[in-house]
Design an enzyme around this catalytic site. Structure first.
Site, short mmCIF file in Angstrom:
data_model
loop_
_atom_site.label_atom_id
_atom_site.label_comp_id
_atom_site.label_asym_id
_atom_site.label_seq_id
_atom_site.Cartn_x
_atom_site.Cartn_y
_atom_site.Cartn_z
N LYS A 1 11.28 25.84 -11.53
CA LYS A 1 11.83 25.51 -10.21
C LYS A 1 11.42 26.59 -9.23
O LYS A 1 11.70 27.79 -9.46
CB LYS A 1 13.36 25.48 -10.34
CG LYS A 1 14.06 24.46 -9.48
CD LYS A 1 15.53 24.43 -9.89
CE LYS A 1 16.34 23.54 -9.03
NZ LYS A 1 17.77 23.68 -9.30
C1 E4P Z 1 19.72 21.21 -7.61
O1 E4P Z 1 18.83 21.42 -8.40
C2 E4P Z 1 20.77 22.17 -7.28
O2 E4P Z 1 21.05 22.94 -8.43
C3 E4P Z 1 22.06 21.54 -6.87
O3 E4P Z 1 21.99 20.15 -6.84
C4 E4P Z 1 22.74 22.18 -5.72
O4 E4P Z 1 23.94 21.52 -5.45
P1 E4P Z 1 25.06 22.15 -4.48
O5 E4P Z 1 24.57 22.05 -3.08
O6 E4P Z 1 26.28 21.30 -4.71
O7 E4P Z 1 25.23 23.58 -4.92
#
Ligand code: E4P
Length: 217
Positions: free
Chosen positions: A83
């Protein structure tokens, strides 16, 4: 639509995995912190039973450092998706890592132009954050719809991984729009099973059943 679970909580992933609800997992530095575990160790444990892509996030800012971190994370297991953030350096890292045959998830996407660049850089997944756009009174679902249109217009293979899903409506709309994947916390996936009329109906059936005085077992 594939379901990824947005957590580094191994027990929560296992519970959903046993039900066939886990096509992959996403983590980020905040979720690793919440787990209280070492990133390499917990990611390895997740990869030991999840067959689909498991996203592990780099934390460096410069492309060269992101690439080095990405290579190390990819050594954990063949199903690691590295990522990287949607910055100019992140796009450079995406291009190199995807060129090496690694899955790359470009995260922190908040505009369709960003999503277009990620696809051009060879991203396997683009992660537009719905909830965080809603938080600042913008329309996160509109972004998913726009990216779907743009990717379909040009036949990009990059999969739309709808992220930052907070509500049941987010999940429903992503499925209607045609997001390839949604990643949601275990609580949201479990809440998808609930309906007030299911609870009400069950309560009535239980009352009536008690009146029959019968037993099945
Ligand atoms: C995606 O990969 C992120 O980890 C995640 O969806 C972030 O979500 P949040 O905005 O609720 O922290």
């Amino acid at each position: 639509m594939k379901f990824f679970v947005d957590t580094a909580d191994v027990d929560a992933i296992r519970e959903l995995h046993d039900l066939g609800m886990v096509d992959g997992v996403t983590t980020n530095p905040s979720l690793i912190l919440k787990s209280g575990r070492d990133i390499l160790e917990v990611t390895k444990e997740i990869c030991s039973f999840v067959e689909g892509p498991v996203s592990a996030e780099v934390v460096a800012e410069k492309a060269a450092d992101m690439i080095a971190e990405g290579r190390k994370l990819a050594e954990i297991a063949p199903n690691i998706a590295v990522k990287v953030p949607l910055t100019w350096d992140g796009l450079k890292a995406c291009k190199v890592l995807s060129g090496e045959g690694k899955m790359v998830n470009v995260t922190l996407c908040f505009s369709s132009n960003q999503a277009l660049l990620a696809a051009k850089a060879g991203a396997t997944f683009i992660s537009p954050f719905i909830g965080r756009l809603d938080d600042i009174s913008l329309d996160g679902l509109e972004l998913i719809d726009d990216i779907r249109t743009i990717y379909d217009n040009y036949g990009f293979d990059t999969q739309i991984l709808a992220a930052s899903i907070r509500t049941l409506n987010h999940a429903r709309e992503c499925a209607l729009i045609g997001a390839d994947v949604m990643t949601a916390p275990p609580s949201v996936i479990k809440a998808m099973a609930s309906h007030v009329l299911t609870d009400k109906g069950l309560e009535q059936f239980n009352k009536d059943w008690a009146k029959t005085g019968q037993k099945i077992l």
